[in-house]
Design a protein around this motif. Structure first.
Motif, PDB file in Angstrom:
ATOM      1  N   CYS A 530       0.850  -1.191   0.000  1.00  0.00           N
ATOM      2  CA  CYS A 530       0.000   0.000   0.000  1.00  0.00           C
ATOM      3  C   CYS A 530       0.883   1.238   0.000  1.00  0.00           C
ATOM      4  CB  CYS A 530      -0.889  -0.003   1.240  1.00  0.00           C
ATOM      5  SG  CYS A 530      -1.915   1.475   1.347  1.00  0.00           S
ATOM      6  N   ASN A 532      -0.063   4.049   1.322  1.00  0.00           N
ATOM      7  CA  ASN A 532      -0.337   4.810   2.549  1.00  0.00           C
ATOM      8  C   ASN A 532       0.008   4.066   3.829  1.00  0.00           C
ATOM      9  OD1 ASN A 532      -1.657   6.686   0.796  1.00  0.00           O
ATOM     10  ND2 ASN A 532      -3.466   5.364   0.879  1.00  0.00           N
ATOM     11  N   CYS A 533       0.096   2.729   3.721  1.00  0.00           N
ATOM     12  CA  CYS A 533       0.285   1.922   4.925  1.00  0.00           C
ATOM     13  C   CYS A 533       1.432   0.932   4.699  1.00  0.00           C
ATOM     14  CB  CYS A 533      -0.988   1.117   5.235  1.00  0.00           C
ATOM     15  SG  CYS A 533      -2.497   2.065   5.117  1.00  0.00           S
ATOM     16  N   CYS A 548      -5.903  -2.414  -0.049  1.00  0.00           N
ATOM     17  CA  CYS A 548      -5.361  -2.315   1.304  1.00  0.00           C
ATOM     18  C   CYS A 548      -6.513  -2.441   2.289  1.00  0.00           C
ATOM     19  CB  CYS A 548      -4.667  -0.973   1.503  1.00  0.00           C
ATOM     20  SG  CYS A 548      -4.212  -0.688   3.222  1.00  0.00           S
ATOM     21  N   CYS A 551      -6.660   1.035   4.684  1.00  0.00           N
ATOM     22  CA  CYS A 551      -7.103   2.369   4.264  1.00  0.00           C
ATOM     23  C   CYS A 551      -8.020   2.317   3.050  1.00  0.00           C
ATOM     24  CB  CYS A 551      -5.909   3.260   3.967  1.00  0.00           C
ATOM     25  SG  CYS A 551      -5.065   2.843   2.448  1.00  0.00           S
ATOM     26  N   TYR A 553      -7.147   1.756  -0.040  1.00  0.00           N
ATOM     27  CA  TYR A 553      -6.425   2.038  -1.285  1.00  0.00           C
ATOM     28  C   TYR A 553      -6.525   0.842  -2.241  1.00  0.00           C
ATOM     29  CZ  TYR A 553      -2.322   2.601  -4.332  1.00  0.00           C
ATOM     30  OH  TYR A 553      -1.473   2.670  -5.412  1.00  0.00           O
TER      31      TYR A 553
HETATM   32 ZN    ZN Z   1      -3.402   1.372   3.057  1.00  0.00          ZN
END
Ligand code: ZN
Ligand code: ADP
Length: 814
Positions: A530, A532-533, A548, A551, A553
Motif C-alpha cells: 500500500c 499509505n500503509c 489495502c 485504508c 487504497y
Molecule cells: Zn493502506
C-alpha cells in the motif's frame, strides 16, 4: 447575569460558558440543545450541562444563538454516565457526546446537507425552508456554513432541524444507506390448496392449460427433492415455462408469492408465547432471579445452544411486565437480524433496534422513543453505542456473547468497553445485569472467582443434543504427499461431500477476506505494498484488484511485477474469496455463499446472506469471524476451519484465550437442532494445547492456564493497563516523541512501562504509529496513576515540536 455551560462535541477539556438572558435561563434545562457561535465564524450545536450566574474570567463570553429544543433530549442520568465514561476512559465529555448523540442532533458548520430526492411536499415549507431546499436543488451538497448565507445565521440550525423533521433534507453521512433491500421472491402453492382433494381438483382443472399444469408439477418435484423454498427464477428455469405462465398462476391464486424478510420498521404483534423452559433452564432462571434480588451481576455460562437466549426471553418478559425498559447488547450488527426475528415473535412491536447501519433519522426516532419511554422502544436491541441511549427506567441489561472484543471501541475516543460501561449504567439505574457466554472472557470469569459476579451454568444442549465432535486435521502430511484438493484436506473434503449428500448445510471458516493476503513476484520476491500503509495489498480476484485492508487504497491487479517487469506475480496465503472459488470448483452442484466485510456492505447486507442461508438457498457458507457470533441455524451439520494456525499467533497476551473462544464459538454453529454436529479444524500444529482444549471443550483448563500465566507475567486482571499511542506522518518525529513519552512515563511508572514498539502494521494512512503500554502499580489508587498520565499528556501537548503528534490514551486497551 445568567450563564450556561455547554458540552460541545469536540475534544475540549473544559465546558464552554455562554451568556443567556433571564428568560432563556428560566426556560433552559440541562440536556437541551442550543446553537452557539464557536471559533471565528462557526456554528455548533451543544448540550446544556448547567445554568448558573458565575461569570468566567478567562475569556470574553459570547451569547448563544438559539435554543433548539422545547424539552431536554439528554437526561441528567445520561450526563452523569457520560461524565463517568470521560473520567474513566480519560477522554473529554465532548468526545463522549459526539459518540453518543446521533449526528442529526448535532448540526454544525461543517455538516453537509442534501435535498431528500423523495421529498415532494414543497407546499409544506415556509419561506426560509423553501429557500434552502431550492438552493439544494441547484447545488446538491452544501455545508451548513454556506447555507447560512441564505438565511439569518442565528436561525439556521432550527430551520435545518425542522427540515430534517419534515424529511425534506438528509445529511451527507446517511446517503450511503439510501437504498432498499432486494429480497428474493419465492413461490408457494396458495393456501387454498392445502389438502389432497383440492389439489386433485386443481390438477384436473388445469388439464386445459398444460403449461400451467406443468409448472405446478415441476414445483412439486423441486420441493420434493430439496425441501427448500422455490424461487420464481428457479421454477421458471426448471419448468422451462415463460414468466407469463407463472404470472397467471399467481393471478389465479394457485401460486402465491412470498419473501423471507426482516423488516425492522414495521413489526407485527407478538405471535408466540414464550417457550416453556426445560428443567435445567428453569433452575438457571430461578438462580438468576435470586442473584438479581441481591443486586448481583450474573454471568450465565452456558454451552452453545443450551438455550441462553430463551432464558433471556423469559427475563425480558418479566421486566417489561413491570413496565421497565430492557437493553439487549449484542457484539455485532450481523446478529441483530436473526435475533429480531426471534424476539419479535414474543414481543412484537415492543422492540427497537439501534446501530450504525440505521439511517440518522431512524436513530433519532429510537432515541426519542427511548427518551419518552414509549412502548415501541421498551426493548432496545443494539450494539455497543446503545449504552448511550436516554433510558428512563431501565430494569435489565443483557450482554450477550460477553467475551466478544467488538464490545470494545478502539478508535476514536471514547475508547470504552460497552460491557463495563453497561455495568455502570445499570448501577445508576438500579437495573440488573446478565452477561451470557459459552466462553466467558478470562476477566469476567475471574470476577466470578472473586465473588464480584455470580455464576449460573447451563451444561447441556437443548434436547440433549451432543456438543459437536471436534477433530483436528494435520495438513502437514496432506501437503507433503500432495493430497490436498486446493486448501481442502481429504478428510474435510469427504465430510463436506457426505454432508451435502445428506442435504445438510456446511459452514467454512477462514479468518481472512479476499483471495489472498499477499501477492509476490516469483522472480524478484517483491510484493505490492500500500502507498499509505506499511502492509501488503490483498488480492481480490473477482474484482481483479489489489486492496489495502487498512485504508481502502485500491489498484487494478498488475499483469507484470512493478519492480522487475516479469509476468511472474503469484499469490501467497488464502482468504474467503479463494475458498469460495475452490468450493465452487470442487462441488459445482452446491450453492456457495460468502459472508465477510466485502459481501455485507450496505444496510441489508447481512440480512440478505443470513436469510438466504436460513432459507437454504445457500448450502455452503464461507465466512470470516462474523460467522462465529451466536448465529442459530438449524440445518448446519458441520463446520470446517480452513486454517487455525493464524489464530494462534495474535500478537496479544490474550491470543490463546481469543483463539479458544473463536474456535469453540464457530464449532458451536454445528448440529444445533437434532443430531450431533461435526467440526474439522485444519492445522499444522495439531498438538498445540489450545487446539487440544478446543477439541475437549475444556474451558476450565484454558482458564486455569491463562490465569496462571497472567498472574506470572503480570497482565490483567492482576494489573491494570493503559495504552498510549502516538501517531504522526513523520517517522523521525514520532520516534523522538515516543522516546520523550517513554522517559516521562518511566519517571513515574518505572519498569511498568513497556515499549515504545511499532505495531504489526507500523504505518496506517500515512501515519507512523508507536505504542507504549503502562502496567499500573497496584499499590497506588487508579485515579492518581491516571492523573500522572494526563499530566504527561498535557506537557507533551504543550511542547511546540510535538504539536502535531497525536497522543491517544486507551484505558484497558484489550
Ligand atoms: Zn493502506
Ligand atoms: P444459546 O443462546 O445458548 O446458544 P438458544 O437459545 O439459541 O441457545 O437455543 C438453541 C435452540 O434451541 C434454539 O433454536 C431455541 O429456540 C431452542 N430451544 C432452547 N430452549 C428451548 C425450550 N425450552 N423450548 C423450545 N426450544 C428451545
Amino acid at each position: 447575569m445568567n450563564f450556561v455551560d455547554i458540552i460541545l462535541p469536540r475534544p475540549l477539556q473544559n465546558l464552554f460558558t455562554y451568556r443567556i438572558t433571564p428568560d432563556e435561563a428560566h426556560f433552559l434545562q440541562p440536556g437541551m440543545r442550543v446553537a452557539v457561535p464557536f471559533g471565528k465564524s462557526k456554528i455548533a450545536t451543544g448540550i446544556v450541562a448547567g445554568i448558573h450566574r458565575k461569570q468566567p474570567t478567562a475569556y470574553q463570553v459570547k451569547d448563544i444563538y438559539q435554543i433548539l429544543d422545547k424539552e431536554a433530549i439528554v437526561t441528567e442520568m445520561q450526563i452523569k454516565h457520560w461524565q463517568w465514561l470521560a473520567k474513566y476512559y480519560m477522554c473529554t465529555l465532548g468526545e463522549v457526546l459526539k459518540a453518543a448523540l446521533p449526528a442529526a442532533f448535532l448540526l454544525e458548520s461543517e455538516t453537509l446537507v442534501l435535498k431528500n430526492k423523495k421529498f415532494k411536499e414543497e407546499h409544506l415549507l415556509n419561506n426560509d425552508e423553501f429557500l434552502i431546499v431550492e438552493a439544494l436543488e441547484k447545488q446538491p451538497v452544501l455545508p451548513v456554513k454556506k447555507i447560512k448565507d441564505i438565511v439569518d445565521k442565528k436561525r439556521i440550525l432550527p430551520i435545518l432541524n425542522t427540515l430534517l423533521g419534515k424529511n425534506a433534507i438528509v445529511l451527507k453521512e446517511e446517503v450511503v444507506e439510501q437504498y432498499s433491500p432486494k429480497l428474493v421472491k419465492y413461490v408457494r402453492l396458495h393456501h387454498n390448496y392445502n389438502n389432497e382433494e383440492q389439489l386433485q381438483y386443481l390438477l384436473d382443472n388445469l388439464s386445459k392449460a398444460p403449461q400451467q399444469r406443468h409448472a405446478v408439477l415441476t414445483y412439486f418435484s423441486i420441493k420434493g427433492i430439496t425441501q427448500k423454498p422455490v424461487s420464481k427464477k428457479k421454477l421458471r428455469e426448471a419448468s422451462q415455462v415463460s414468466s407469463s405462465v407463472i404470472k397467471s398462476l399467481i393471478e389465479k391464486e394457485i401460486f402465491e408469492i412470498y419473501t423471507v424478510q426482516t423488516d425492522r420498521v414495521k413489526y407485527e404483534n407478538a405471535t408466540e408465547a414464550i417457550k416453556k423452559l426445560t428443567k435445567h433452564q428453569n433452575a438457571a432462571y430461578e438462580q438468576i432471579n435470586l442473584h438479581f434480588e441481591q443486586n448481583k451481576v450474573v454471568l450465565l455460562k452456558g454451552i452453545t445452544s443450551s438455550g441462553k437466549t430463551e432464558i433471556y426471553v423469559k427475563l425480558i418478559s418479566k421486566t417489561i411486565k413491570k413496565g421497565q425498559q430492557v437493553l439487549y447488547l449484542l457484539p455485532e450488527i450481523a446478529l441483530t437480524a436473526q435475533l429480531i426475528l426471534r424476539l419479535q415473535k414474543y414481543f412484537g412491536n415492543k422492540i427497537a433496534v439501534f446501530h450504525s447501519k440505521y439511517s440518522l433519522k431512524e436513530r433519532v426516532e429510537v432515541w426519542k422513543n427511548v427518551l419518552l419511554g414509549k412502548e415501541s422502544a421498551q426493548i432496545v436491541l443494539g450494539v455497543r453505542s446503545s449504552v448511550f441511549l436516554p433510558f428512563k427506567d431501565l430494569g435489565l441489561i443483557i450482554i450477550d456473547e460477553e467475551h466478544e472484543t467488538s464490545f470494545k471501541q478502539f478508535d476514536p475516543a471514547p475508547r470504552y468497553h460497552a460491557r463495563d460501561a453497561a455495568v455502570v449504567l445499570a448501577h445508576n439505574h438500579k437495573a440488573n445485569v446478565l452477561m451470557g457466554s459459552a466462553t466467558p472472557s478470562v476477566e469476567s470469569f475471574y470476577n466470578v472467582t472473586q465473588k464480584k459476579y455470580a455464576l449460573v451454568e447451563l451444561t447441556e444442549r437443548y434436547k440433549k443434543v451432543q456438543l459437536p465432535e471436534v477433530n483436528l486435521i494435520d495438513i502437514k502430511e496432506g501437503f507433503r504427499k500432495k493430497r490436498m484438493k486446493g486448501h481442502f484436506s481429504e478428510a474435510l473434503f469427504k465430510l463436506i461431500e457426505d454432508t451435502l449428500i445428506e442435504n445438510k448445510q456446511v459452514i467454512l471458516f477462514q479468518n481472512r477476506r479476499g483471495y489472498s493476503p499477499i501477492v509476490e513476484c516469483t522472480s524478484c520476491g517483491i510484493s505490492p505494498q500500500c502507498v499509505n500503509c506499511d502492509v501488503s495489498l490483498t488480492y481480490h480476484k473477482l474484482r481483479n484488484e489489489l486492496q489495502c485492508h487498512y485504508c481502502g487504497y485500491t489498484i487494478a491487479m498488475p499483469k507484470t511485477c512493478k519492480a522487475c517487469g516479469n509476468p511472474t506475480l503469484n499469490t501467497k496465503g488464502f482468504g474467503t474469496e479463494q475458498i469460495e472459488m475452490e468450493m465452487k470448483g470442487l462441488f459445482p452442484e452446491a450453492n456457495v455463499g460468502r459472508m465477510d466485510l466485502d459481501t455485507t456492505r450496505g444496510k441489508y447486507g447481512y440480512e440478505k446472506i443470513i436469510n438466504a442461508f436460513q432459507a437454504r438457498e445457500i448450502d455452503v457458507l464461507v465466512g470470516t469471524q462474523m460467522l462465529s457470533k451466536g448465529l442459530d441455524f438449524a440445518h448446519v451439520a458441520m463446520v470446517g476451519v480452513m486454517n487455525a494456525d493464524n489464530l494462534l499467533n495474535f500478537p496479544d497476551f490474550r491470543a490463546h484465550e481469543r483463539c479458544f473462544q473463536l474456535l469453540v464459538q464457530v464449532s458451536g454453529r454445528a448440529g444445533r437442532a437434532e443430531k450431533q454436529g461435526k467440526v474439522f479444524i485444519q492445522t499444522f500444529n495439531p498438538y498445540h494445547r489450545i487446539l487440544q482444549q478446543v477439541t475437549t471443550n475444556d474451558y476450565a483448563a484454558m482458564y486455569k492456564e491463562q490465569i496462571y500465566e497472567r498472574h506470572q507475567y503480570k497482565y490483567p486482571p492482576f494489573v491494570r493497563m493503559i495504552g498510549v499511542t502516538l501517531k504522526h506522518k513523520d517517522f523521525i518525529k514520532v520516534n523522538t516523541a515516543a522516546d520523550w513519552v517513554y522517559k516521562s512515563l518511566f519517571n513515574v511508572f518505572k519498569d511498568g512501562v513497556l515499549g515504545p514498539t511499532s505495531p504489526a502494521v507500523g504505518r496506517i494512512r500515512n501515519q507512523y504509529i508507536k505504542n507504549l503500554l503502562i502496567k499500573l502499580p497496584t499499590d497506588i489508587p487508579l485515579y492518581k496513576s491516571k492523573l500522572a498520565i494526563q499530566k504527561i499528556k498535557n506537557s507533551f501537548e504543550s511542547i511546540a515540536e510535538f504539536r502535531s503528534v497525536r497522543f491517544n490514551v486507551d484505558v484497558d486497551p484489550y
